[in-house]
Scaffold this active site. Structure first.
Site, PDB file in Angstrom:
ATOM      1  N   ASP A   1      -8.072  -2.987  -6.556  1.00  0.00           N
ATOM      2  CA  ASP A   1      -8.820  -4.126  -5.417  1.00  0.00           C
ATOM      3  C   ASP A   1      -9.670  -3.850  -4.512  1.00  0.00           C
ATOM      4  OD1 ASP A   1      -6.982  -2.427  -4.068  1.00  0.00           O
ATOM      5  OD2 ASP A   1      -5.634  -3.421  -3.590  1.00  0.00           O
TER       6      ASP A   1
ATOM      7  N   HIS B   1      -7.404  -5.775  -1.202  1.00  0.00           N
ATOM      8  CA  HIS B   1      -6.001  -4.972  -0.943  1.00  0.00           C
ATOM      9  C   HIS B   1      -6.078  -5.794   0.580  1.00  0.00           C
ATOM     10  CE1 HIS B   1      -3.587  -1.308  -0.513  1.00  0.00           C
ATOM     11  NE2 HIS B   1      -4.032  -1.211   0.450  1.00  0.00           N
TER      12      HIS B   1
ATOM     13  N   SER C   1       0.933  -1.738   0.148  1.00  0.00           N
ATOM     14  CA  SER C   1       0.099   0.325  -0.060  1.00  0.00           C
ATOM     15  C   SER C   1       0.870   1.303   0.309  1.00  0.00           C
ATOM     16  CB  SER C   1      -1.216   0.152   1.490  1.00  0.00           C
ATOM     17  OG  SER C   1      -1.857   0.814   1.087  1.00  0.00           O
TER      18      SER C   1
END
Length: 308
Positions: free
Chosen positions: A253, A275, A102
């Site tokens: 995602d 994610h 991320s």
């Protein structure tokens, strides 16, 4: 026939021993691996809950040396990148391999720009490399300088302080800076400052694997998933189902668009993984079709085979 049989048995035994030795060193990279968490992340809470659920152990069991960095729960990628650079310097290794999830991806790219001689590779995992439309939407409903923005910032900073206490860290927190840095304009500004190294400015694609930073070659890799609802028992899936609406028909995602995640050598974007699945959460609840742990293990082996 009597003579050949012992040789066959010996060959089979040698193959078995070779297989066991190879498995034991499957993830044994030349340089240590440093896992880097994303926004609202941590290394470990109370030594019990790890951000990268079971991933450090699964890398270490086949020979890898693994560290998990702790940077700000919420802050700009620039600030987090400096913190990560300080952490890497403190480890005392000549080089490390950064594997980042991320916001950890732009954080690691900042670090690579600061200490390129200490970074063997940077791997982006569902990374926010060209911004997130979710951040764009949130920024749009939180007017700069408003009471709402101030309230949200205070809550985010308070949570960051709590995570500091629970994880034994002392990282500065800045919720507004975290939001700004993850928007499309904010990430574009960061990419401009970093010279778009490893990021394709003009296409939905990666770049060359070899990225040169101040005369130092750093290997860049990335992968992501494009699943949203991947496990009926995962309570984070409904949340990602809502946030995914920000992308319309664009594959994502749930929090980051697929095109935004591409960096360097793109290993894959087809994985049935959202994610949260990318860090093997919530506590290992994932799709039947993609095991995120295997992606980390196979990538460590890829780094090993490249002499990294």
């Amino acid at each position: 026939m009597r003579i050949a049989m012992p040789f066959r048995l010996m060959a089979a035994a040698l193959m078995l021993v070779f297989s066991m030795v190879s498995h034991a060193s499957y993830t044994q990279t030349r340089h240590p691996i440093v896992l880097v968490h994303g926004v609202t992340g941590f290394n470990t809470i109370g030594g019990l809950v790890n951000y990268f659920h079971t991933i450090p152990w699964n890398l270490e069991r086949s020979g890898a040396k693994v560290y998990t960095a702790s940077v700000s729960f919420v802050n700009s990628s620039e600030q987090r990148g400096q913190q990560l650079a300080n952490y890497v310097n403190s480890l005392g290794h000549s080089k490390v391999n950064l594997m980042a999830h991320s916001q950890g991806a732009p954080t690691s790219r900042v670090t690579a720009s600061l200490i390129p001689h200490r970074i063997a590779s940077v791997t982006s995992i569902n990374g926010v490399n060209k911004g997130s439309k979710v951040a764009d939407v949130i920024r749009g409903i939180l007017p700069p300088g408003s009471y709402v923005e101030g309230g949200v910032d205070a809550i985010a900073n308070a949570l960051g302080g709590l995570i500091n206490a629970l994880s034994g860290s002392n990282n500065p927190q800045d919720g507004v800076a975290a939001l700004e840095t993850l928007t499309t304009p904010g990430t574009t500004s960061l990419n401009n400052a970093l010279g778009w190294k490893g990021i394709n400015r003009n296409a939905c694609a990666g770049t060359d694997e070899d990225v040169w930073i101040n005369g130092n070659r750093v290997k860049f890799f990335s992968w992501t998933g494009r699943g949203i609802w991947t496990n009926v028992f995962d309570i984070t899936d409904p949340f990602l189902g809502v946030t995914s609406l920000a992308f319309g028909s664009e594959p994502s995602d749930g929090l980051v668009g697929v095109c935004s995640t591409m960096m360097g050598n793109v290993i894959g974007t087809h994985y049935d993984m959202n994610h949260v699945d990318a860090i093997n959460h919530l506590l290992g609840a994932r799709s039947l079709w993609t095991n995120p742990v295997s992606l980390y293990r196979s990538h460590a082996n890829r780094l090993k085979n490249r002499g990294l």
